[in-house]
Design a protein around this motif. Structure first.
Motif, mmCIF file in Angstrom:
data_model
loop_
_atom_site.group_PDB
_atom_site.id
_atom_site.type_symbol
_atom_site.label_atom_id
_atom_site.label_comp_id
_atom_site.label_asym_id
_atom_site.label_seq_id
_atom_site.Cartn_x
_atom_site.Cartn_y
_atom_site.Cartn_z
ATOM 1 N N HIS A 251 33.363 54.449 44.598
ATOM 2 C CA HIS A 251 32.536 55.160 43.622
ATOM 3 C C HIS A 251 31.793 54.103 42.815
ATOM 4 O O HIS A 251 32.060 52.896 42.967
ATOM 5 N N PRO A 252 30.827 54.505 41.982
ATOM 6 C CA PRO A 252 29.957 53.513 41.339
ATOM 7 C C PRO A 252 30.655 52.423 40.537
ATOM 8 O O PRO A 252 30.103 51.332 40.390
ATOM 9 N N LYS A 253 31.844 52.655 40.030
ATOM 10 C CA LYS A 253 32.529 51.648 39.213
ATOM 11 C C LYS A 253 33.654 50.945 39.967
ATOM 12 O O LYS A 253 34.386 50.147 39.383
ATOM 13 N N HIS A 254 33.793 51.227 41.254
ATOM 14 C CA HIS A 254 34.904 50.680 42.042
ATOM 15 C C HIS A 254 34.434 49.537 42.931
ATOM 16 O O HIS A 254 33.310 49.547 43.434
ATOM 17 N N ASN A 255 35.307 48.556 43.140
ATOM 18 C CA ASN A 255 35.067 47.537 44.151
ATOM 19 C C ASN A 255 36.397 46.983 44.657
ATOM 20 O O ASN A 255 37.292 46.648 43.872
ATOM 21 N N LEU A 256 36.513 46.924 45.992
ATOM 22 C CA LEU A 256 37.608 46.238 46.663
ATOM 23 C C LEU A 256 37.017 44.977 47.277
ATOM 24 O O LEU A 256 36.008 45.036 47.977
ATOM 25 N N PHE A 257 37.625 43.844 47.021
ATOM 26 C CA PHE A 257 37.015 42.548 47.341
ATOM 27 C C PHE A 257 38.080 41.626 47.924
ATOM 28 O O PHE A 257 39.120 41.395 47.318
ATOM 29 N N PHE A 258 37.829 41.091 49.106
ATOM 30 C CA PHE A 258 38.639 39.989 49.627
ATOM 31 C C PHE A 258 37.800 39.175 50.597
ATOM 32 O O PHE A 258 36.708 39.587 51.002
ATOM 33 N N GLY A 259 38.295 37.994 50.939
ATOM 34 C CA GLY A 259 37.532 37.103 51.791
ATOM 35 C C GLY A 259 38.395 36.445 52.850
ATOM 36 O O GLY A 259 39.633 36.486 52.796
ATOM 37 N N THR A 260 37.729 35.847 53.830
ATOM 38 C CA THR A 260 38.412 35.051 54.844
ATOM 39 C C THR A 260 37.735 33.687 54.931
ATOM 40 O O THR A 260 36.561 33.533 54.595
ATOM 41 N N TYR A 261 38.507 32.719 55.390
ATOM 42 C CA TYR A 261 37.996 31.356 55.538
ATOM 43 C C TYR A 261 38.515 30.787 56.856
ATOM 44 O O TYR A 261 39.685 30.991 57.219
ATOM 45 N N HIS A 262 37.648 30.072 57.565
ATOM 46 C CA HIS A 262 37.981 29.617 58.904
ATOM 47 C C HIS A 262 37.498 28.184 59.121
ATOM 48 O O HIS A 262 36.382 27.826 58.732
ATOM 49 N N THR A 263 38.361 27.387 59.734
ATOM 50 C CA THR A 263 37.964 26.096 60.270
ATOM 51 C C THR A 263 38.079 26.197 61.792
ATOM 52 O O THR A 263 38.423 27.252 62.331
ATOM 53 N N ARG A 264 37.813 25.125 62.476
ATOM 54 C CA ARG A 264 37.941 25.157 63.939
ATOM 55 C C ARG A 264 39.406 25.189 64.390
ATOM 56 O O ARG A 264 39.688 25.393 65.573
ATOM 57 N N THR A 265 40.318 25.026 63.421
ATOM 58 C CA THR A 265 41.748 24.996 63.753
ATOM 59 C C THR A 265 42.534 26.133 63.117
ATOM 60 O O THR A 265 43.459 26.681 63.729
ATOM 61 N N TYR A 266 42.153 26.521 61.882
ATOM 62 C CA TYR A 266 42.972 27.467 61.120
ATOM 63 C C TYR A 266 42.127 28.611 60.573
ATOM 64 O O TYR A 266 40.904 28.502 60.407
ATOM 65 N N ASP A 267 42.820 29.730 60.275
ATOM 66 C CA ASP A 267 42.209 30.905 59.655
ATOM 67 C C ASP A 267 43.031 31.295 58.431
ATOM 68 O O ASP A 267 44.268 31.196 58.443
ATOM 69 N N GLN A 303 44.068 27.822 52.076
ATOM 70 C CA GLN A 303 44.367 29.040 51.313
ATOM 71 C C GLN A 303 43.763 28.974 49.925
ATOM 72 O O GLN A 303 43.251 29.969 49.410
ATOM 73 N N GLU A 304 43.778 27.809 49.315
ATOM 74 C CA GLU A 304 43.148 27.651 48.005
ATOM 75 C C GLU A 304 41.643 27.875 48.098
ATOM 76 O O GLU A 304 41.039 28.441 47.169
ATOM 77 N N VAL A 305 41.029 27.453 49.189
ATOM 78 C CA VAL A 305 39.576 27.645 49.369
ATOM 79 C C VAL A 305 39.229 29.118 49.303
ATOM 80 O O VAL A 305 38.343 29.543 48.547
ATOM 81 N N VAL A 306 39.905 29.934 50.097
ATOM 82 C CA VAL A 306 39.541 31.355 50.163
ATOM 83 C C VAL A 306 39.932 32.095 48.886
ATOM 84 O O VAL A 306 39.221 33.001 48.442
ATOM 85 N N GLU A 307 41.040 31.716 48.268
ATOM 86 C CA GLU A 307 41.437 32.373 47.010
ATOM 87 C C GLU A 307 40.463 32.016 45.895
ATOM 88 O O GLU A 307 40.105 32.880 45.072
ATOM 89 N N THR A 308 40.010 30.770 45.847
ATOM 90 C CA THR A 308 39.067 30.344 44.808
ATOM 91 C C THR A 308 37.731 31.046 44.967
ATOM 92 O O THR A 308 37.148 31.549 43.992
#
Length: 332
Positions: A251-267, A303-308
């Motif tokens: 709804h107009p005031k709602h947001n669900l937000f998360f991210g992913t980060y990937h290198t050539r070795t790890y996700d 993990q710190e990269v994607v959380e930041t």
């Protein structure tokens, strides 16, 4: 050594209600903005030396925006004074909190009048170790696409790190070229790619494996991001870091937000951030990108990269206007 961002400065003219006109009068608000300027502001807030390359007209309004940026810590010395005006976009909803219509009025702005001969490469890249651009610039014209290509070639020749945000704006691609005809030749210069799986599909030829939506399980969204990142690493050998955002609204005031980060070795995948009381959606992706650059330059763990990055993007949802201005935080 500074981070350099390149893109168009804009004015956002925004309705205070769901309609621009109420009783025959407009209650509009005006904010300065533009994706690349938004990112520069957040990076300056995070303590990074950052410069902004754009084109300003020679008028008092433009000087005021430059002074605002300089006061935040964004250096505008590399920007160019050019005939024209500041491009605008009209947001026909309150604070970007719904799927309101966006109307662009960007041509002939000073930025769209830029020519390759305006680009003094030695002056532009002096003291620069990181160059950032977005998919908005090559969407505007073939001329800007060619300027950007030259800048990317020069950055790579000078061993400067390059990052891109795959902002997809369907209304901007109006000069006869589809994004997938243009973007791969630009992205091949990039060390860092940020976007989402849908932008990768539109711009880079990625083929989705699933019909994803708001209620798709988080593990399915993560799996698609991992497959997309693996595909992009194969297609773009220069890429070292890839990040994706997932942002959904109920709804107009709602947001669900998360991210992913990937290198050539790890996700990696971030924790989910969610609120039913956000203030302004615009600029949250730019803040995520700034958080990603900050984390990479700070040599954080994966993990710190994607959380930041996710934390910075989510924080912007509670700040009015395009710029990540701390004094614009609204709690009501």
């Amino acid at each position: 050594m500074s981070i350099l961002t390149f893109g168009e400065i804009l004015l956002r003219i925004q309705s205070q209600d769901e309609s621009f006109w109420k009783d025959g009068q407009s209650g509009a608000k005006i904010y300065p903005g533009g994706s690349e300027a938004n990112l520069a502001v957040t990076l300056a807030n995070l303590g990074h030396p950052v410069s902004y390359l754009t084109a300003f007209p020679d008028n008092t309004l433009a000087y005021g925006i430059q002074q605002l940026l300089e006061g935040i810590g964004v250096n505008c010395d590399k920007s160019i004074i050019k005939q024209g005006r500041i491009g605008t976009y009209y947001l026909l909803s309150a604070n970007g909190l719904s799927k309101g219509e966006v109307v662009y009025d960007r041509d002939p702005s000073s930025f769209t009048q830029l020519k390759l001969e305006d680009m003094d490469m030695d002056a532009i890249f002096q003291g620069v170790e990181w160059f950032h651009w977005t998919a908005i610039t090559p969407a505007l014209s073939m001329q800007l696409n060619q300027i950007l290509l030259r800048l990317l070639q020069e950055a790579k020749n000078r061993d400067i790190s390059v990052s891109v945000d795959l902002n997809y704006r369907s209304k901007l691609w109006q000069y006869g070229k589809a994004p997938e005809e243009v973007m791969p030749d630009l992205v091949k210069f990039c060390d860092v790619i940020m976007g989402n799986v849908w932008a990768a599909e539109k711009m880079l030829g990625y083929k989705l494996h699933r019909n994803l939506h708001r209620h798709s399980p988080k593990n399915e969204l993560y799996d698609e991001a991992k497959q997309c990142a693996a595909d992009l690493f194969t297609s773009f050998p220069t890429a070292k870091h890839i990040a994706m955002t997932y942002r959904f609204m109920d709804h107009p005031k709602h947001n669900l937000f998360f991210g992913t980060y990937h290198t050539r070795t790890y996700d990696f995948i971030s924790s989910s951030q969610q609120s039913d009381d956000i203030v302004d959606r615009i600029g949250s992706g730019d803040a995520f990108m700034a958080g990603l650059i900050h984390a990479l330059r700070s040599e954080m763990s994966g993990q710190e990269v994607v959380e930041t990055a996710t934390k910075e993007g989510f924080k912007k949802l509670f700040i009015a206007g395009d710029f990540n201005m701390k004094n614009n935080i609204q709690n009501d």
